[in-house]
Design an enzyme around this catalytic site. Structure first.
Site, PDB file in Angstrom:
ATOM      1  N   ASN A 159       0.021   4.340  12.140  1.00 56.10           N
ATOM      2  CA  ASN A 159      -0.593   5.534  12.857  1.00 56.10           C
ATOM      3  C   ASN A 159      -1.843   5.190  13.862  1.00 56.10           C
ATOM      4  OD1 ASN A 159      -2.261   5.127  10.759  1.00 56.10           O
ATOM      5  ND2 ASN A 159      -2.606   6.887  10.132  1.00 56.10           N
ATOM      6  N   LYS A 182      -0.319  -8.495   9.380  1.00 60.76           N
ATOM      7  CA  LYS A 182       0.938  -8.279   9.740  1.00 60.76           C
ATOM      8  C   LYS A 182       0.865  -6.653   9.993  1.00 60.76           C
ATOM      9  CE  LYS A 182       5.271  -6.401   7.845  1.00 60.76           C
ATOM     10  NZ  LYS A 182       4.903  -5.276   8.549  1.00 60.76           N
ATOM     11  N   GLY A 238      -2.453   1.898   3.929  1.00 60.68           N
ATOM     12  CA  GLY A 238      -0.888   2.335   3.820  1.00 60.68           C
ATOM     13  C   GLY A 238      -0.860   3.275   2.566  1.00 60.68           C
ATOM     14  N   GLU A 260      -7.086   0.930   1.726  1.00 63.25           N
ATOM     15  CA  GLU A 260      -7.352   2.449   2.163  1.00 63.25           C
ATOM     16  C   GLU A 260      -6.030   3.049   2.061  1.00 63.25           C
ATOM     17  OE1 GLU A 260      -6.756   5.162   4.489  1.00 63.25           O
ATOM     18  OE2 GLU A 260      -7.669   4.047   6.400  1.00 63.25           O
ATOM     19  N   LEU A 261      -5.777   3.918   1.019  1.00 64.37           N
ATOM     20  CA  LEU A 261      -4.349   4.561   0.731  1.00 64.37           C
ATOM     21  C   LEU A 261      -4.237   5.722   1.171  1.00 64.37           C
ATOM     22  CD1 LEU A 261      -4.343   2.694  -2.604  1.00 64.37           C
ATOM     23  CD2 LEU A 261      -3.542   1.862  -0.417  1.00 64.37           C
ATOM     24  N   CYS A 294      -4.445   9.616   7.529  1.00 66.52           N
ATOM     25  CA  CYS A 294      -4.818   9.415   6.199  1.00 66.52           C
ATOM     26  C   CYS A 294      -5.804  10.644   6.043  1.00 66.52           C
ATOM     27  CB  CYS A 294      -5.315   8.249   5.737  1.00 66.52           C
ATOM     28  SG  CYS A 294      -4.132   6.971   5.919  1.00 66.52           S
ATOM     29  N   GLU A 392       0.850  14.131   1.099  1.00 62.90           N
ATOM     30  CA  GLU A 392       0.277  14.049   2.392  1.00 62.90           C
ATOM     31  C   GLU A 392       1.672  14.645   3.328  1.00 62.90           C
ATOM     32  OE1 GLU A 392      -2.560  10.693   3.788  1.00 62.90           O
ATOM     33  OE2 GLU A 392      -0.805   9.876   2.742  1.00 62.90           O
TER      34      GLU A 392
HETATM   35  C1  SIN Z   1      -6.416   6.603   8.980  1.00 61.46           C
HETATM   36  O1  SIN Z   1      -5.617   7.625   9.184  1.00 61.46           O
HETATM   37  O2  SIN Z   1      -6.304   5.861   8.091  1.00 61.46           O
HETATM   38  C2  SIN Z   1      -7.394   6.172   9.919  1.00 61.46           C
HETATM   39  C3  SIN Z   1      -8.152   7.374  10.390  1.00 61.46           C
HETATM   40  C4  SIN Z   1      -9.275   7.105  11.370  1.00 61.46           C
HETATM   41  O3  SIN Z   1      -9.781   5.759  11.484  1.00 61.46           O
HETATM   42  O4  SIN Z   1      -9.796   7.785  11.982  1.00 61.46           O
END
Ligand code: SIN
Length: 490
Positions: A159, A182, A238, A260-261, A294, A392
Site C-alpha cells: 500500500n 523484501k 502487513g 506493524e499489523l 492500516c 479491515e
Molecule cells: C500504513 O498503512 O501502514 C502506513 C500509513 C502511513 O504511514 O501513513
C-alpha cells in the site's frame, strides 16, 4: 502502456543483492501488473532461500565497516539519498502509480514522505547517546552503550511501496545496521528504484539489498530471513496473521521483532465536533490511497445529535471523489490493488446490505473503469455484527454507526483485538482527554485525519503490533544496550 520516465534506468527488472543487480538463480520471473489496466509493467526475479541467504551474508560482510563509519558520514549518505529521491520524485511517483494504482499526485507526496525518513533518521542517529549511571560501589563506574543490533531484515506491504521500505531501512542504516528487504510482490519496483539511488549515492555493497519474489516465494524468503542466525532483527508491516507467523519463526533464534499489523480504526465524532474538521478528516482517513491503509477509518461512530448532518456531508464529499486511473490528473482515487482486495470490499458491502445497512452512495464497481475501481460508498445503520466492523475493509467504504453516549462510543471503539489508530472529533477538551486516555490504541488523531510523519512514533498495541517506527523511539528498535561495569577505579 509504456512508462515514460526521464531516467528509464530507475525501472529495474533485476533484484539488488550484495551490491549487484541479479536474476533469480532459476532465472524465473513474475510479472508486476498495473492494477488500472492489468498490463504487465515489468518482470522481476522469483527468488528464494538461496538468494536471500546470499543477501544476508553480504549484509554481514558489510556490517562492521558500515557500523564503524561516523554517524555524520552515514547521515550525509542518507541525506544524499533523500535528496536523490526528491530530485527523481516525478519518475518515482510514476513507477509507484503504475504498480500500485494511487493517483500520481498522491504518489509524489508519498515519495516526499518516504525520503523524509532518510533525512530524519540520518540526523537523529547523531544523537544515539550512551549513559553513565551512579554506581553502588566507590571504585565502580556503570557505562551503557547503545550499539547497532546487527544485520536486519524488512518485509513490506504494497500500500505504500516507497514509504514502508524507507521507514524500515532508514533507522536501520542510520545507526549502522545493514538491511535486506523484501517488498510486496505487487509493488517491488518502487523499492528497487530506491536501491538504484542508494547505489548511486554511494551506500556500500551489502548495506541495503532487495530480494524479490511472488506470493509462492514469500515463505521461502521469509523462512530464510527468520531462521538465519546472522539476522538479529526483523521489521514487518502487513497482516496480523502473517506477523504472528513471523514472530513465531523469529522466536527460534530469538530475534528482535517490530511488527506493524492490522488495524480497525474507530473514527469518533461527538455532537460538539467541528463538522468541517471531521469531514476534511474523512477525506484523508477514508479516501487516501482508496482506503487501503492500516490507519484508514474503518468504523465511523457518530453521536446521535450530529449523525444526520454528518452523513449528509459525507455523501456530499464522496460525490466529489473522482475514481479514475492514477495517471488521470482528475483522479482522487485509483483502483484497488487486485481482485482479492475487490472481493473483500464487495463481500463487506453485501454483508452490510444483508444486515439492513442502507447504501446511500456507491456500493459497487465503477461502470466505466470496471476492474477493481470501487466507487466511494456510504452506508448507514452499521453495528458491530457487520463483517466490516470486525475486519479491515481496505476500500473506499464509509460505514456509519450511531451512538448515544460517550461511554458507548469508547466501549464500541475498544471492542476489537486491534489497536493501531483511532480518530477523535470534539471541541470539548475534557472529553478529548477522557476519550484519548480511554481508547486502547497506539495513535490517537484529535480533530485531524492525518497523523503520519517521520518525527512521530507510528505503531499499535494489542494485535496491531509491537514497537514503533518513526521518531527517536523508532531508532531504539535497531539498537542494543551494552552495560559495561568498570571496576578498580581508585
Ligand atoms: C500504513 O498503512 O501502514 C502506513 C500509513 C502511513 O504511514 O501513513
Amino acid at each position: 502502456m509504456t512508462l515514460q520516465l526521464s531516467d528509464p534506468d530507475l525501472l529495474r527488472s533485476q533484484a539488488y543483492v550484495d551490491g549487484a543487480w541479479v536474476d533469480a538463480d532459476s532465472g524465473a520471473t513474475f510479472p508486476v501488473v498495473d492494477p488500472a489496466t492489468g498490463d504487465a509493467i515489468a518482470q522481476v526475479p522469483r527468488m528464494g532461500a538461496a538468494e536471500t541467504r546470499r543477501a544476508i551474508e553480504g549484509a554481514e560482510r558489510a556490517r562492521e565497516a558500515w557500523a564503524a563509519l561516523l554517524a555524520k558520514d552515514r547521515a550525509r549518505l542518507l541525506r544524499d539519498l533523500a535528496d536523490a529521491m526528491l530530485a527523481n520524485a516525478d519518475d518515482l511517483a510514476a513507477i509507484m502509480t503504475a504498480e500500485q494504482g494511487k493517483p500520481v499526485g498522491e504518489a509524489k507526496a508519498e515519495v516526499a514522505y518516504a525520503a523524509s525518513f532518510f533525512e530524519w533518521f540520518g540526523e537523529e542517529a547523531k544523537r544515539v547517546y550512551g549513559e553513565t549511571i551512579p554506581a553502588p560501589m566507590p571504585e565502580r563506574r556503570i557505562v551503557v552503550l547503545r550499539q547497532p543490533i546487527g544485520v536486519t531484515v524488512g518485509i513490506t506491504p504494497w500500500n505504500f511501496p516507497s514509504a514502508m521500505p524507507t521507514r524500515k531501512a532508514a533507522p536501520a542504516l542510520a545507526v549502522g545496521c545493514p538491511m535486506v528487504l523484501k517488498p510486496a510482490e505487487q509493488t517491488p519496483l518502487s523499492a528497487l528504484a530506491v536501491a538504484v539511488l542508494a547505489e548511486r549515492v554511494g551506500i556500500p555493497a551489502g548495506v541495503f539489498s532487495i530480494v524479490t519474489g511472488d506470493a509462492e516465494d514469500a515463505p521461502l524468503i521469509g523462512g530464510e530471513m527468520t531462521s538465519n542466525p546472522l539476522v538479529r532483527k526483523l521489521s514487518f508491516t502487513g497482516s496480523t496473521e502473517v506477523g504472528k507467523l513471523l514472530m513465531e519463526q523469529c522466536s527460534r533464534t530469538v530475534k528482535k521483532v517490530s511488527l506493524e499489523l492490522g488495524g480497525n480504526a474507530p473514527f469518533l465524532v461527538f455532537d460538539d465536533a467541528d463538522l468541517d474538521d471531521a469531514i476534511a478528516a474523512i477525506n484523508v482517513a477514508k479516501y487516501r490511497n482508496a482506503g487501503q491503509t492500516c490507519i484508514s477509518a474503518n468504523r465511523v461512530l457518530v453521536q446521535a445529535g450530529i449523525h444526520d448532518a454528518f452523513v449528509e456531508r459525507v455523501v456530499e464529499l464522496s460525490k466529489t471523489v473522482t475514481v479514475a486511473p492514477g495517471f488521470d490528473p482528475a483522479a482522487t482515487i485509483g483502483p484497488l490493488i487486485d481482485e482479492p482486495a475487490l472481493a473483500k470490499v464487495a463481500r463487506h458491502v453485501d454483508d452490510a446490505r444483508a444486515r439492513g445497512g442502507e447504501v446511500l452512495l456507491g456500493g459497487g464497481v465503477h461502470e466505466q473503469h470496471g476492474r477493481t475501481f470501487f466507487l466511494p460508498t456510504v452506508i448507514t445503520g452499521a453495528d458491530m455484527s457487520w463483517q466490516m466492523s470486525n475486519e479491515e475493509t481496505f476500500g473506499p467504504v464509509t460505514a456509519v454507526h450511531r451512538f448515544e453516549r460517550e461511554e458507548d462510543a469508547i466501549r464500541i471503539a475498544n471492542d476489537t483485538p486491534f489497536g493501531l489508530a483511532a480518530y477523535l472529533f470534539s471541541r470539548d477538551h475534557a472529553r478529548i482527554w477522557r476519550a484519548g486516555e480511554a481508547l486502547d490504541y497506539g495513535m490517537i488523531a484529535i480533530n485531524t485525519g492525518f497523523i503520519s510523519a517521520a518525527e512521530a512514533p507510528f505503531g499499535g498495541v494489542k494485535e496491531s503490533g509491537i514497537g514503533r517506527e518513526g521518531s527517536h523511539h523508532g531508532i531504539e528498535d535497531f539498537l542494543e544496550l551494552k552495560y559495561m561495569a568498570w571496576a578498580g577505579i581508585r
